[in-house]
Design a protein around this motif. Sequence first.
Motif, PDB file in Angstrom:
ATOM      1  N   LEU A  89       0.862  -1.202  -0.006  1.00  0.00           N
ATOM      2  CA  LEU A  89      -0.125   0.077  -0.039  1.00  0.00           C
ATOM      3  C   LEU A  89       0.799   1.111   0.154  1.00  0.00           C
ATOM      4  N   GLY A  90       2.080   1.179   0.374  1.00  0.00           N
ATOM      5  CA  GLY A  90       2.995   2.435   0.366  1.00  0.00           C
ATOM      6  C   GLY A  90       3.439   2.726  -1.186  1.00  0.00           C
ATOM      7  N   ARG A  91       3.265   3.705  -1.623  1.00  0.00           N
ATOM      8  CA  ARG A  91       3.452   4.018  -3.062  1.00  0.00           C
ATOM      9  C   ARG A  91       5.061   4.272  -3.214  1.00  0.00           C
ATOM     10  N   THR A  92       5.565   4.747  -2.285  1.00  0.00           N
ATOM     11  CA  THR A  92       6.863   5.196  -2.417  1.00  0.00           C
ATOM     12  C   THR A  92       7.837   4.230  -2.918  1.00  0.00           C
ATOM     13  N   VAL A  93       7.668   2.981  -2.267  1.00  0.00           N
ATOM     14  CA  VAL A  93       8.605   1.906  -2.813  1.00  0.00           C
ATOM     15  C   VAL A  93       8.373   1.555  -4.236  1.00  0.00           C
ATOM     16  N   HIS A  94       7.140   1.607  -4.646  1.00  0.00           N
ATOM     17  CA  HIS A  94       6.701   1.304  -5.973  1.00  0.00           C
ATOM     18  C   HIS A  94       7.505   2.166  -6.879  1.00  0.00           C
ATOM     19  N   SER A  95       7.858   3.347  -6.720  1.00  0.00           N
ATOM     20  CA  SER A  95       8.131   4.359  -7.671  1.00  0.00           C
ATOM     21  C   SER A  95      10.111   4.262  -7.490  1.00  0.00           C
ATOM     22  N   LEU A  96      10.365   3.937  -6.339  1.00  0.00           N
ATOM     23  CA  LEU A  96      11.767   3.988  -6.020  1.00  0.00           C
ATOM     24  C   LEU A  96      12.508   2.658  -6.599  1.00  0.00           C
ATOM     25  N   ALA A  97      11.676   1.456  -6.533  1.00  0.00           N
ATOM     26  CA  ALA A  97      12.189   0.058  -7.088  1.00  0.00           C
ATOM     27  C   ALA A  97      12.358   0.323  -8.507  1.00  0.00           C
ATOM     28  N   GLU A 145       8.120  -6.739 -13.332  1.00  0.00           N
ATOM     29  CA  GLU A 145       9.121  -5.914 -14.080  1.00  0.00           C
ATOM     30  C   GLU A 145      10.606  -6.247 -13.686  1.00  0.00           C
ATOM     31  N   LEU A 146      10.850  -6.588 -12.394  1.00  0.00           N
ATOM     32  CA  LEU A 146      12.104  -6.804 -11.918  1.00  0.00           C
ATOM     33  C   LEU A 146      12.777  -7.942 -12.239  1.00  0.00           C
ATOM     34  N   LEU A 147      11.676  -8.963 -12.510  1.00  0.00           N
ATOM     35  CA  LEU A 147      12.279 -10.382 -13.172  1.00  0.00           C
ATOM     36  C   LEU A 147      12.645 -10.065 -14.624  1.00  0.00           C
ATOM     37  N   GLU A 148      11.638  -9.415 -15.430  1.00  0.00           N
ATOM     38  CA  GLU A 148      11.771  -9.179 -16.938  1.00  0.00           C
ATOM     39  C   GLU A 148      13.216  -8.411 -16.914  1.00  0.00           C
ATOM     40  N   LYS A 149      13.635  -7.453 -16.150  1.00  0.00           N
ATOM     41  CA  LYS A 149      14.911  -6.608 -16.279  1.00  0.00           C
ATOM     42  C   LYS A 149      16.071  -7.453 -15.611  1.00  0.00           C
ATOM     43  N   ASN A 150      15.971  -8.613 -15.119  1.00  0.00           N
ATOM     44  CA  ASN A 150      16.907  -9.543 -14.630  1.00  0.00           C
ATOM     45  C   ASN A 150      17.589  -8.640 -13.381  1.00  0.00           C
ATOM     46  N   ILE A 151      16.757  -8.136 -12.491  1.00  0.00           N
ATOM     47  CA  ILE A 151      17.243  -7.405 -11.281  1.00  0.00           C
ATOM     48  C   ILE A 151      16.987  -8.369  -9.986  1.00  0.00           C
ATOM     49  N   GLU A 152      18.112  -8.642  -9.227  1.00  0.00           N
ATOM     50  CA  GLU A 152      18.017  -9.745  -8.095  1.00  0.00           C
ATOM     51  C   GLU A 152      17.002  -9.123  -7.172  1.00  0.00           C
ATOM     52  N   PHE A 153      16.213  -9.853  -6.725  1.00  0.00           N
ATOM     53  CA  PHE A 153      15.564  -9.510  -5.383  1.00  0.00           C
ATOM     54  C   PHE A 153      15.102 -10.848  -4.557  1.00  0.00           C
ATOM     55  N   LYS A 206      20.793  -4.797  -6.010  1.00  0.00           N
ATOM     56  CA  LYS A 206      20.073  -5.890  -5.327  1.00  0.00           C
ATOM     57  C   LYS A 206      19.182  -5.695  -4.330  1.00  0.00           C
ATOM     58  N   PHE A 207      17.891  -6.051  -4.325  1.00  0.00           N
ATOM     59  CA  PHE A 207      16.799  -5.943  -3.507  1.00  0.00           C
ATOM     60  C   PHE A 207      16.435  -6.876  -2.430  1.00  0.00           C
ATOM     61  N   TYR A 208      16.336  -6.565  -1.102  1.00  0.00           N
ATOM     62  CA  TYR A 208      15.513  -7.521  -0.357  1.00  0.00           C
ATOM     63  C   TYR A 208      14.416  -6.753   0.211  1.00  0.00           C
ATOM     64  N   PHE A 209      13.276  -7.524   0.302  1.00  0.00           N
ATOM     65  CA  PHE A 209      11.842  -6.857   0.412  1.00  0.00           C
ATOM     66  C   PHE A 209      11.209  -7.717   1.767  1.00  0.00           C
ATOM     67  N   ALA A 210      11.213  -6.760   2.832  1.00  0.00           N
ATOM     68  CA  ALA A 210      10.710  -7.384   4.029  1.00  0.00           C
ATOM     69  C   ALA A 210       9.350  -6.941   4.141  1.00  0.00           C
ATOM     70  N   SER A 211       8.253  -7.516   4.364  1.00  0.00           N
ATOM     71  CA  SER A 211       6.931  -6.915   4.814  1.00  0.00           C
ATOM     72  C   SER A 211       5.960  -8.157   5.422  1.00  0.00           C
ATOM     73  N   PRO A 212       4.970  -7.661   6.150  1.00  0.00           N
ATOM     74  CA  PRO A 212       4.007  -8.684   6.719  1.00  0.00           C
ATOM     75  C   PRO A 212       3.552  -9.503   5.489  1.00  0.00           C
ATOM     76  N   LYS A 213       3.034 -10.529   5.526  1.00  0.00           N
ATOM     77  CA  LYS A 213       2.778 -11.649   4.392  1.00  0.00           C
ATOM     78  C   LYS A 213       1.700 -10.609   3.586  1.00  0.00           C
TER      79      LYS A 213
END
Length: 295
Positions: free
Chosen positions: A152-160, A187-195, A169-176
């Motif tokens: 629900l937090g929009r800032t991380v969508h734009s920043l990613a 989009e990250l998978l398509e661009k070969n960005i590791e997460f 290289k991203f780590y994403f930590a959030s409640p389920k």
Amino acid sequence: MRDVGKKDILELLELAEKIETGKIKPDLSGKLGALLFFEPSTRTHFSFDTAIKKLGGQSFSMSGTSSTSVKKGETLADTLMTISQYADFIVMRHKVEGAARFASETVDIPVINAGDGTNQHPTQAMLDMYSIKKTQGTLENLTIAMIGDLRLGRTVHSLAEALIPFKPKFYFASPKHLQMPQYIKDELLEKNIEFEEIEDIKPIMPQLDIMYVTRIQKERFAVLEDYEKVKDAYIVTPEILSNVKDNFKLLHPLPRVNEITVEVDDMPYAYYFQQAKNGVFMRQAIITKLMNLKY
Ligand code: CP
């Protein structure tokens, strides 16, 4: 963020740096910006207002709809059409996803998205990029954790999305139920960005250059009980920061509730208030580019 590429991002960062250091003084005199905030804001609203005034321009503001003709049933399209008769550009925050794009297709003056619902917050992403570049000296190949409400937090969508050309290289930590939306992950998978999606942040702390903490978006929960269950999922304390790298910085778009304790504020890793200050320089740069200002 999908409308701008690496070259545009680097150009805005360079412009912001030249504005901050006083190398250039773009001139917005004679121009009027309309600040239309249909949702609450402190930083975005006042940093845009500050940016406009520092550029020599003028502004008028709306904070909520209670004193406007929206209360009488005026449509968003009619409000926007009317405002566009007065102002030279619009900065708009709205609770509906896609509202800024709708505005840009409705009026023939520039529109800046200051946050649309749970979707995007691109000017925040640009000031975050500026903050990352300033603190790390580079944007390339950084290890970045995003934690909290990633759905629900929009800032991380734009920043990613903004970081994609710089191969993080991203780590994403959030409640389920608050994980990064599938369309961003695709989009990250398509661009070969590791997460990697993780639960426990402790083991990854020594690897990180940046940790980007977000608030659980209470106002976007339909059921308050669901919010209560996750509101304390991640709380950053000095203990968690005991084994980070020297260059590590802690960012947060703010406002914060309890996800970073105030004891962290005095640590050299805390960068969130400087980050908010950087918003003025970046928003000056964005207006400069959008309005094609002379400097
Ligand atoms: N970061 C941010 O968008 O803050 P505001 O909601 O206060 O504008």
